[in-house]
Design a protein around this motif. Structure first.
Motif, mmCIF file in Angstrom:
data_model
loop_
_atom_site.group_PDB
_atom_site.id
_atom_site.type_symbol
_atom_site.label_atom_id
_atom_site.label_comp_id
_atom_site.label_asym_id
_atom_site.label_seq_id
_atom_site.Cartn_x
_atom_site.Cartn_y
_atom_site.Cartn_z
ATOM 1 N N THR A 59 52.443 -64.780 55.052
ATOM 2 C CA THR A 59 52.271 -63.354 55.346
ATOM 3 C C THR A 59 51.162 -62.751 54.489
ATOM 4 O OG1 THR A 59 54.063 -62.796 53.821
ATOM 5 C CG2 THR A 59 54.609 -62.921 56.168
ATOM 6 N N LYS A 60 50.999 -63.273 53.288
ATOM 7 C CA LYS A 60 49.901 -62.793 52.449
ATOM 8 C C LYS A 60 48.560 -63.174 53.071
ATOM 9 C CE LYS A 60 49.747 -62.287 47.828
ATOM 10 N NZ LYS A 60 49.828 -62.669 46.419
ATOM 11 N N LEU A 61 48.477 -64.381 53.602
ATOM 12 C CA LEU A 61 47.237 -64.827 54.245
ATOM 13 C C LEU A 61 46.929 -64.010 55.500
ATOM 14 C CD1 LEU A 61 47.475 -68.727 54.026
ATOM 15 C CD2 LEU A 61 46.067 -67.198 52.646
ATOM 16 N N SER A 62 47.963 -63.706 56.270
ATOM 17 C CA SER A 62 47.754 -62.985 57.526
ATOM 18 C C SER A 62 47.870 -61.468 57.358
ATOM 19 C CB SER A 62 48.762 -63.454 58.574
ATOM 20 O OG SER A 62 50.072 -63.093 58.191
ATOM 21 N N GLU A 63 48.147 -61.022 56.135
ATOM 22 C CA GLU A 63 48.296 -59.597 55.823
ATOM 23 C C GLU A 63 49.381 -58.929 56.669
ATOM 24 O OE1 GLU A 63 44.419 -57.850 56.095
ATOM 25 O OE2 GLU A 63 43.668 -58.982 54.385
ATOM 26 N N THR A 64 50.467 -59.648 56.865
ATOM 27 C CA THR A 64 51.625 -59.127 57.585
ATOM 28 C C THR A 64 52.632 -58.610 56.560
ATOM 29 O OG1 THR A 64 51.303 -60.813 59.280
ATOM 30 C CG2 THR A 64 53.432 -59.702 59.252
ATOM 31 N N PRO A 65 53.124 -57.388 56.722
ATOM 32 C CA PRO A 65 54.099 -56.875 55.756
ATOM 33 C C PRO A 65 55.434 -57.616 55.834
ATOM 34 C CG PRO A 65 53.691 -55.269 57.497
ATOM 35 C CD PRO A 65 52.763 -56.409 57.737
ATOM 36 N N VAL A 66 56.105 -57.693 54.691
ATOM 37 C CA VAL A 66 57.410 -58.356 54.594
ATOM 38 C C VAL A 66 58.411 -57.374 54.019
ATOM 39 C CG1 VAL A 66 58.696 -60.279 53.598
ATOM 40 C CG2 VAL A 66 56.292 -60.561 54.132
ATOM 41 N N TYR A 67 59.600 -57.362 54.600
ATOM 42 C CA TYR A 67 60.695 -56.542 54.084
ATOM 43 C C TYR A 67 61.864 -57.467 53.789
ATOM 44 C CZ TYR A 67 64.527 -53.213 53.917
ATOM 45 O OH TYR A 67 65.621 -52.486 53.519
ATOM 46 N N THR A 68 62.340 -57.464 52.555
ATOM 47 C CA THR A 68 63.515 -58.250 52.194
ATOM 48 C C THR A 68 64.740 -57.369 52.357
ATOM 49 O OG1 THR A 68 62.218 -59.539 50.620
ATOM 50 C CG2 THR A 68 64.608 -59.639 50.401
ATOM 51 N N HIS A 69 65.542 -57.703 53.347
ATOM 52 C CA HIS A 69 66.744 -56.918 53.653
ATOM 53 C C HIS A 69 67.843 -57.291 52.667
ATOM 54 C CE1 HIS A 69 69.949 -55.001 55.848
ATOM 55 N NE2 HIS A 69 69.098 -54.576 56.766
ATOM 56 N N GLN A 70 68.651 -56.336 52.293
ATOM 57 C CA GLN A 70 69.714 -56.571 51.318
ATOM 58 C C GLN A 70 70.932 -57.262 51.920
ATOM 59 O OE1 GLN A 70 69.136 -56.091 48.072
ATOM 60 N NE2 GLN A 70 67.100 -55.539 48.787
ATOM 61 N N ALA A 71 70.867 -57.618 53.186
ATOM 62 C CA ALA A 71 71.983 -58.285 53.856
ATOM 63 C C ALA A 71 71.830 -59.801 53.757
ATOM 64 C CB ALA A 71 72.030 -57.874 55.324
#
Length: 106
Positions: A59-71
């Protein structure tokens, strides 16, 4: 900005799964990220460390945002309406969901 509650995020995920185009699973998510597809990756809190590292790398290479869900992955699967665990999902098209705003409001 107001902080989104987990219920808002869960609802946004469910609406995206129902009305948009979402890829479930770590292997498929990584495969699509490598091809530059997707607008947001959501990772379960208990996703395997090596898989999470791969997802964050691509995702860093493709500049895609990441969200870490608390579930957990089981809870994330239930949120998606699936009877199996989901460690990661990739939003290709959000549909009627406001899921893409999740990352901006943290």
């Amino acid at each position: 900005m107001r902080r989104r509650s987990s219920m808002d995020i869960n609802r946004a995920i469910r609406v995206a799964v129902d009305t948009g185009n979402v890829v479930l699973g770590t292997k498929q998510a990584i495969k699509n990220i490598k091809h530059g597809e997707g607008q947001l990756v959501i990772v379960a809190d208990n996703c395997a460390k090596d898989v999470k590292e791969d997802i964050f790398y691509y995702t860093k290479l493709s500049e895609t945002p990441v969200y870490t869900h608390q579930a957990t992955s089981i809870e994330l699967g239930a949120i998606c309406g699936k009877p199996f665990p989901v460690s990661a999902l990739l939003v290709l098209e959000p549909g009627n969901s406001a899921i893409l705003n999740v990352n901006n409001e943290e």
